[in-house]
Design a protein around this motif. Structure first.
Motif, PDB file in Angstrom:
ATOM      1  N   ALA A 124       0.840  -1.191   0.000  1.00 14.11           N
ATOM      2  CA  ALA A 124       0.000   0.000   0.000  1.00 14.11           C
ATOM      3  C   ALA A 124       0.879   1.246   0.000  1.00 14.11           C
ATOM      4  CB  ALA A 124      -0.915  -0.005   1.221  1.00 14.11           C
ATOM      5  N   PRO A 125       0.393   2.361  -0.561  1.00 10.95           N
ATOM      6  CA  PRO A 125       1.211   3.572  -0.619  1.00 10.95           C
ATOM      7  C   PRO A 125       1.780   4.001   0.734  1.00 10.95           C
ATOM      8  CG  PRO A 125      -0.669   3.824  -2.053  1.00 10.95           C
ATOM      9  CD  PRO A 125      -0.874   2.526  -1.321  1.00 10.95           C
ATOM     10  N   GLY A 126       0.968   3.943   1.797  1.00 11.82           N
ATOM     11  CA  GLY A 126       1.464   4.349   3.106  1.00 11.82           C
ATOM     12  C   GLY A 126       2.615   3.476   3.583  1.00 11.82           C
ATOM     13  N   ALA A 157      -1.507  10.795  -1.890  1.00 15.69           N
ATOM     14  CA  ALA A 157      -0.094  10.854  -1.526  1.00 15.69           C
ATOM     15  C   ALA A 157       0.752  11.594  -2.560  1.00 15.69           C
ATOM     16  CB  ALA A 157       0.449   9.444  -1.344  1.00 15.69           C
ATOM     17  N   VAL A 158       0.111  12.255  -3.529  1.00 14.31           N
ATOM     18  CA  VAL A 158       0.853  12.986  -4.556  1.00 14.31           C
ATOM     19  C   VAL A 158       0.889  14.459  -4.176  1.00 14.31           C
ATOM     20  CG1 VAL A 158       0.934  13.642  -6.989  1.00 14.31           C
ATOM     21  CG2 VAL A 158       0.224  11.336  -6.339  1.00 14.31           C
ATOM     22  N   VAL A 182      -9.207   1.770  -8.050  1.00  9.35           N
ATOM     23  CA  VAL A 182      -9.769   2.707  -7.073  1.00  9.35           C
ATOM     24  C   VAL A 182      -9.497   4.133  -7.543  1.00  9.35           C
ATOM     25  CG1 VAL A 182      -9.761   3.476  -4.680  1.00  9.35           C
ATOM     26  CG2 VAL A 182      -9.394   1.058  -5.213  1.00  9.35           C
ATOM     27  N   ALA A 183     -10.561   4.917  -7.717  1.00  7.24           N
ATOM     28  CA  ALA A 183     -10.423   6.313  -8.119  1.00  7.24           C
ATOM     29  C   ALA A 183     -10.352   7.209  -6.891  1.00  7.24           C
ATOM     30  CB  ALA A 183     -11.592   6.739  -9.005  1.00  7.24           C
ATOM     31  N   ALA A 184      -9.731   8.359  -7.049  1.00  8.27           N
ATOM     32  CA  ALA A 184      -9.664   9.325  -5.958  1.00  8.27           C
ATOM     33  C   ALA A 184     -11.066   9.863  -5.672  1.00  8.27           C
ATOM     34  CB  ALA A 184      -8.732  10.467  -6.323  1.00  8.27           C
ATOM     35  N   ALA A 185     -11.460   9.871  -4.419  1.00  8.01           N
ATOM     36  CA  ALA A 185     -12.775  10.385  -4.041  1.00  8.01           C
ATOM     37  C   ALA A 185     -12.625  11.219  -2.766  1.00  8.01           C
ATOM     38  CB  ALA A 185     -13.755   9.228  -3.814  1.00  8.01           C
ATOM     39  N   PRO A 186     -12.840  12.525  -2.856  1.00  2.00           N
ATOM     40  CA  PRO A 186     -13.172  13.275  -4.065  1.00  2.00           C
ATOM     41  C   PRO A 186     -11.951  13.446  -4.965  1.00  2.00           C
ATOM     42  CG  PRO A 186     -12.806  14.781  -2.255  1.00  2.00           C
ATOM     43  CD  PRO A 186     -12.717  13.391  -1.662  1.00  2.00           C
ATOM     44  N   PRO A 187     -12.134  13.959  -6.202  1.00  2.00           N
ATOM     45  CA  PRO A 187     -10.983  14.220  -7.071  1.00  2.00           C
ATOM     46  C   PRO A 187      -9.971  15.131  -6.380  1.00  2.00           C
ATOM     47  CG  PRO A 187     -13.029  14.428  -8.301  1.00  2.00           C
ATOM     48  CD  PRO A 187     -13.410  14.286  -6.853  1.00  2.00           C
ATOM     49  N   ARG A 188      -8.689  14.894  -6.631  1.00  2.00           N
ATOM     50  CA  ARG A 188      -7.619  15.651  -5.979  1.00  2.00           C
ATOM     51  C   ARG A 188      -7.328  16.938  -6.747  1.00  2.00           C
ATOM     52  NH1 ARG A 188      -8.805  12.552  -1.877  1.00  2.00           N
ATOM     53  NH2 ARG A 188      -7.984  10.421  -2.009  1.00  2.00           N
ATOM     54  N   THR A 202       6.711  21.368 -27.004  1.00  2.00           N
ATOM     55  CA  THR A 202       6.571  20.621 -25.748  1.00  2.00           C
ATOM     56  C   THR A 202       6.197  21.583 -24.634  1.00  2.00           C
ATOM     57  OG1 THR A 202       8.208  18.987 -26.422  1.00  2.00           O
ATOM     58  CG2 THR A 202       7.781  19.184 -24.066  1.00  2.00           C
ATOM     59  N   LEU A 203       5.240  21.194 -23.800  1.00  2.00           N
ATOM     60  CA  LEU A 203       4.796  22.016 -22.683  1.00  2.00           C
ATOM     61  C   LEU A 203       5.105  21.287 -21.388  1.00  2.00           C
ATOM     62  CD1 LEU A 203       3.351  24.668 -21.940  1.00  2.00           C
ATOM     63  CD2 LEU A 203       1.196  23.414 -22.009  1.00  2.00           C
ATOM     64  N   LEU A 204       5.912  21.918 -20.532  1.00  2.00           N
ATOM     65  CA  LEU A 204       6.294  21.347 -19.243  1.00  2.00           C
ATOM     66  C   LEU A 204       5.444  21.995 -18.163  1.00  2.00           C
ATOM     67  CD1 LEU A 204      10.171  21.585 -19.725  1.00  2.00           C
ATOM     68  CD2 LEU A 204       8.688  19.636 -20.254  1.00  2.00           C
ATOM     69  N   LEU A 205       4.573  21.218 -17.540  1.00  2.00           N
ATOM     70  CA  LEU A 205       3.632  21.725 -16.547  1.00  2.00           C
ATOM     71  C   LEU A 205       4.038  21.258 -15.157  1.00  2.00           C
ATOM     72  CD1 LEU A 205       0.367  20.845 -18.511  1.00  2.00           C
ATOM     73  CD2 LEU A 205       1.435  23.097 -18.319  1.00  2.00           C
ATOM     74  N   HIS A 206       3.933  22.158 -14.192  1.00  2.00           N
ATOM     75  CA  HIS A 206       4.264  21.851 -12.799  1.00  2.00           C
ATOM     76  C   HIS A 206       3.048  22.166 -11.937  1.00  2.00           C
ATOM     77  CE1 HIS A 206       6.886  22.844  -9.007  1.00  2.00           C
ATOM     78  NE2 HIS A 206       6.228  21.695  -8.895  1.00  2.00           N
ATOM     79  N   TYR A 207       2.451  21.121 -11.364  1.00  2.00           N
ATOM     80  CA  TYR A 207       1.291  21.274 -10.495  1.00  2.00           C
ATOM     81  C   TYR A 207       1.664  20.871  -9.068  1.00  2.00           C
ATOM     82  CZ  TYR A 207      -1.765  21.645 -14.599  1.00  2.00           C
ATOM     83  OH  TYR A 207      -2.374  22.054 -15.759  1.00  2.00           O
ATOM     84  N   VAL A 208       1.060  21.545  -8.087  1.00  2.00           N
ATOM     85  CA  VAL A 208       1.270  21.203  -6.684  1.00  2.00           C
ATOM     86  C   VAL A 208      -0.080  21.060  -5.998  1.00  2.00           C
ATOM     87  CG1 VAL A 208       3.513  22.352  -6.539  1.00  2.00           C
ATOM     88  CG2 VAL A 208       1.438  23.629  -5.969  1.00  2.00           C
ATOM     89  N   ARG A 209      -0.097  20.272  -4.937  1.00  2.00           N
ATOM     90  CA  ARG A 209      -1.316  20.118  -4.145  1.00  2.00           C
ATOM     91  C   ARG A 209      -1.474  21.333  -3.241  1.00  2.00           C
ATOM     92  NH1 ARG A 209      -1.997  14.968  -0.301  1.00  2.00           N
ATOM     93  NH2 ARG A 209      -0.024  15.773   0.443  1.00  2.00           N
ATOM     94  N   PRO A 210      -2.598  22.033  -3.292  1.00  2.00           N
ATOM     95  CA  PRO A 210      -2.782  23.207  -2.442  1.00  2.00           C
ATOM     96  C   PRO A 210      -2.601  22.870  -0.964  1.00  2.00           C
ATOM     97  CG  PRO A 210      -4.494  23.103  -4.107  1.00  2.00           C
ATOM     98  CD  PRO A 210      -3.748  21.797  -4.178  1.00  2.00           C
ATOM     99  N   GLY A 211      -1.776  23.659  -0.295  1.00  2.00           N
ATOM    100  CA  GLY A 211      -1.529  23.450   1.124  1.00  2.00           C
ATOM    101  C   GLY A 211      -0.484  22.411   1.433  1.00  2.00           C
TER     102      GLY A 211
END
Length: 224
Positions: A124-126, A157-158, A182-188, A202-211
């Motif tokens: 498991a991821p944890g 965990a992303v 298993v899908a993320a619930a709710p969406p991340r 080419t497009l390089l995108l950088h996303y972060v999880r808020p907080g």
């Protein structure tokens, strides 16, 4: 992760390498240089003939670079070839993350090939991330495949995502960057922290999880 414009993660029978562009490969190398450990599923390691992370070149700021990060492979069966480049072409010993259900002779063969074999209660991821953290490996760079990334997404965990969009359309049956039962619930939800457009489209995108920890290290746009 790398994807075509229509969401394909593989091209020409060469896996993600069939999509990669010069800008993507340079980003790939820079992320590896900054990682504490590279986490990858066994299928991806086999399909893309993984080897150890290359040593960093000396620089003025780091005349004697430290050792490259290990590659940690997730496998329930320990079905890895001890003669593969992952074990024979590396500076830092790889880590094999498996369970007691994997045949003991396979585990011993990988230890004999120089790997550190961690026998875990589950994958498991944890459990995976906790095992790496106890080894002091907190900066985890997950390179896939889709099932492993999908499990990390579902477990929330992303912390950040580097997504390369390559300017091609492929169609066909190619899969997504993240998949699983298993899908993320709710969406991340993620926040766009930066983007770079290369000359070839080419497009390089950088996303972060808020907080999250990565969000705290990035600069928010003025209107946020």
């Amino acid at each position: 992760m790398v994807s075509s414009l229509d969401g394909a993660v593989a091209a020409g029978g060469a896996g993600s390498q069939g999509l990669s562009t010069p800008a993507d490969r340079e980003l790939f190398r820079s992320l590896r240089r900054a990682a504490g450990v590279v986490l990858v599923g066994a299928g991806t390691a086999r399909d893309e003939d993984y080897r150890g992370v290359r040593p960093r070149r000396p620089t003025a700021d780091e005349p004697v670079p430290g050792p490259p990060p290990p590659v940690a492979v997730v496998t329930g069966s320990a079905a890895l070839d001890p003669a593969a480049a992952l074990f024979t072409d590396t500076v830092t010993a790889p880590i094999v993350l498996t369970t007691a259900a994997a045949p003991p002779d396979r585990r011993e063969a990988l230890r004999a090939a120089g790997a550190e074999v961690a026998v875990l209660p589950d994958l498991a991821p944890g459990t995976l991330l906790g095992t790496l953290a106890r080894r002091g490996l907190h900066a985890v760079l997950c390179e896939g495949g889709p099932t492993l990334l999908g499990a990390l997404v579902a477990a929330d965990a992303v912390d950040e995502l580097r997504l390369t969009l390559v300017p091609v359309l492929l169609g066909g049956p190619a899969g997504r960057i993240a998949a699983g039962p298993v899908a993320a619930a709710p969406p991340r939800g993620m926040r766009l922290a930066g983007h770079t457009a290369a000359g070839d489209g080419t497009l390089l995108l950088h996303y972060v999880r808020p907080g999250g920890a990565a969000d705290a290290r990035t600069v928010h746009p003025p209107n946020e």
